[in-house]
Design an enzyme around this catalytic site. Structure first.
Site, short mmCIF file in Angstrom:
data_model
loop_
_atom_site.label_atom_id
_atom_site.label_comp_id
_atom_site.label_asym_id
_atom_site.label_seq_id
_atom_site.Cartn_x
_atom_site.Cartn_y
_atom_site.Cartn_z
N GLU A 1 -15.36 -18.85 -9.05
CA GLU A 1 -14.10 -19.15 -9.53
C GLU A 1 -14.02 -19.29 -10.68
O GLU A 1 -12.16 -18.90 -10.64
CB GLU A 1 -14.29 -20.32 -8.82
N CYS B 1 -0.41 -8.88 1.99
CA CYS B 1 0.75 -9.18 1.55
C CYS B 1 0.75 -9.40 0.22
O CYS B 1 0.43 -10.55 -0.58
CB CYS B 1 0.80 -10.62 2.27
N CYS C 1 2.85 -5.46 5.92
CA CYS C 1 4.04 -6.06 7.20
C CYS C 1 3.14 -5.35 9.02
O CYS C 1 2.50 -5.72 9.20
CB CYS C 1 5.23 -6.05 7.59
N CYS D 1 -0.44 -6.33 9.25
CA CYS D 1 -0.04 -7.43 9.26
C CYS D 1 -1.31 -8.10 10.43
O CYS D 1 -0.50 -8.13 11.45
CB CYS D 1 0.09 -8.33 8.15
N CYS E 1 5.16 -14.53 11.34
CA CYS E 1 5.61 -14.21 9.58
C CYS E 1 7.12 -14.92 10.52
O CYS E 1 8.24 -13.74 9.88
CB CYS E 1 5.42 -13.36 8.98
S1 SF4 Z 1 4.05 -10.39 8.41
FE1 SF4 Z 1 4.71 -12.13 6.77
S2 SF4 Z 1 2.75 -12.79 5.76
FE2 SF4 Z 1 2.10 -10.45 7.16
S3 SF4 Z 1 2.44 -8.89 5.53
FE3 SF4 Z 1 4.48 -9.24 5.72
S4 SF4 Z 1 5.17 -10.23 4.81
FE4 SF4 Z 1 3.02 -10.41 4.15
#
Ligand code: SF4
Length: 362
Positions: free
Chosen positions: A6, A162, A169, A172, A178
Site C-alpha cells: 500500500e 469506472c 458503463c 458496470c 448509478c
Molecule cells: S455506470 Fe456509473 S459507476 Fe458504473 S462505470 Fe458508469 S459511471 Fe461508473
C-alpha cells in the site's frame, strides 16, 4: 506485506512497484528485519521509486512496532493511523480491512471517482466536505463480512471499469444504482439525487457549483470535479559532475549526501546548489565556491564546463538542473567536516541511493 504494497502504491503505478516490492520483501520479510535496516539500505532499495520519505517512514514505523509495541502491529484503522508514522487514513483502512477484517471503508482516487458518479457528487472532490461525505459513504457501504474483498473490489471497479475518461458503463455491475448514468439517459433516479436534497438547495456542499452546470458532451465524466491544479514551483539548481581518475584508471565521481530531512532526504547526489531565479552570470562562480567546501581547495570557475540542462518534474516542483563538469588532476582530500561524501565508479553510482533526477544528470 499489505502495508508495504500500500505504501509503495501511493502515487505509483503497479507495474513500477512489482519489482521493488519483490526485492523489498525478499530483503526484509519481517517487521523485525526491517527494523534493523539502515536508512542508507532503505534508500538504496527505494532509489528510482520516488517520494523517498515513504521508505524512510516505513522503516521508522517498523522500528516503532518492534521497540514500543512489543512487535505487535496495531489492528484497527484508528490505531494504525494514530501510532504509525507514514500511515494515513487510506493506508490504515486498507491494512485494517484487508489484513485484519475490520469493517472499515477506504477512499482512494478510484473510490472517489466511483462514488461521485454513483451519487452525482459534483462539488470539488478534494474539498473537506466532499471527502468527509465520501468516507462516511465508504464506511456505510462496506460489506461487514468481507470488508477487505469489498474495498479491493470497489477500487478495482474504479481502476478497470469506472475509469476516468471512457468508463465502461454498459459492463458496470452497479449501473442500476448509478445516478450519473441515469441522468445521462434521462431516467428517473431510483434514489434521490444529492441535487434533490431539499434542505440544502442552492447551497449544497456536494452539488456542482451553479456556475458549472452539467455538460452533456462529457456524460458521466462530469463527475468527479477537481479543483484547478496548483502550478508547480519552478526551481533551478546548479550541479557539478566532479570526476577524477580512480586507482584502476576508471573515472570516479564525487557524490554527497543530502540532509536527513526534507526533499530527497538522505539520498546522494552530485554537489548541487539551488540558484536564485534571476541568477545566470554568477552561476559558475557561486558553484565553484560551493565545491570548495567539499574539496578543501580553491576551484576556478573557468574550469567548470557547461554540459547542458536536465529537467525533472517532482510532484510539486519543476526542477531544472544546470549541469557542469570538472575533471580533477591528482589526489584530492575530501573535507571530513562537510556533509558525508564519497567517490564512486559509474557502477557504484547506479547502485547507490541516488534519485532518478541524478541518474538523468550522469
Ligand atoms: S455506470 Fe456509473 S459507476 Fe458504473 S462505470 Fe458508469 S459511471 Fe461508473
Amino acid at each position: 506485506a499489505v502495508w508495504v504494497s500500500e505504501i509503495m502504491l501511493q502515487q505509483t503505478q503497479v507495474a513500477t512497484v512489482v519489482d521493488y516490492y519483490n526485492r523489498w520483501m525478499q530483503k526484509w520479510p519481517t517487521l523485525q528485519a526491517l527494523a534493523q535496516a539502515s536508512l542508507e539500505e532503505v534508500n538504496e532499495l527505494w532509489a528510482g521509486l520516488g517520494y523517498y520519505s515513504r521508505g524512510k517512514r516505513l522503516q521508522e514505523a517498523a522500528r516503532k512496532v518492534v521497540s514500543e509495541l512489543a512487535g505487535h502491529m496495531p489492528r484497527t484503522a484508528e490505531d494504525l493511523q494514530k501510532l504509525l508514522p507514514g500511515v494515513g487514513r487510506y493506508t490504515a483502512g486498507a491494512i485494517a480491512s484487508i489484513s485484519y477484517g475490520q469493517a472499515t471503508g477506504v477512499v482512494d482516487g478510484n473510490v472517489i471517482r466511483v462514488l461521485c458518479r454513483l451519487r452525482c457528487i459534483g462539488a470539488d472532490s478534494s474539498s473537506p466536505a466532499v471527502i468527509d461525505r465520501l468516507w462516511a459513504m465508504a464506511n456505510a457501504l462496506v460489506d461487514r463480512s468481507r470488508p477487505g474483498d469489498f474495498n479491493q473490489a470497489l477500487m478495482e471497479l474504479g481502476a478497470t471499469v469506472c475509469v476516468p475518461k471512457a468508463p465502461l458503463c454498459g459492463e458496470c455491475p452497479v449501473k442500476q444504482h448509478c445516478q450519473a448514468r441515469h441522468r445521462l439517459f434521462g431516467k428517473p433516479t431510483p434514489v434521490p439525487d444529492v441535487e434533490d436534497c431539499g434542505e440544502c438547495v442552492g447551497d449544497c456542499p456536494l452539488c456542482p457549483p451553479a456556475t458549472e452546470p452539467w455538460d452533456s458532451s462529457l456524460g458521466v465524466t462530469n463527475f468527479p470535479r477537481k479543483a484547478a491544479k496548483k502550478q508547480p514551483r519552478v526551481m533551478r539548481t546548479a550541479t557539478c559532475v566532479l570526476e577524477r581518475r580512480g586507482c584502476r584508471g576508471a573515472p570516479e565521481y564525487l557524490i554527497v549526501q543530502r540532509p536527513s530531512s526534507g526533499l530527497l532526504a538522505g539520498l546522494w547526489e552530485f554537489p548541487s546548489l539551488p540558484l536564485p531565479q534571476d541568477m545566470q552570470e554568477e552561476e559558475k562562480k557561486v558553484l565553484a565556491d560551493h565545491l570548495q567546501a567539499w574539496l578543501g581547495q580553491p576551484v576556478a570557475a573557468k574550469g567548470l564546463q557547461f554540459i547542458g540542462e536536465v529537467i525533472h518534474i517532482f510532484s510539486h516542483i519543476h526542477q531544472t538542473y544546470v549541469v557542469y563538469s570538472l575533471c580533477l588532476d591528482g589526489d584530492v582530500t575530501l573535507d571530513p567536516s562537510s556533509s558525508p561524501s564519497r567517490w564512486v565508479t559509474e557502477e557504484e553510482f547506479h547502485a547507490s541511493a541516488v534519485s532518478t533526477a541524478m541518474k538523468k544528470v550522469l
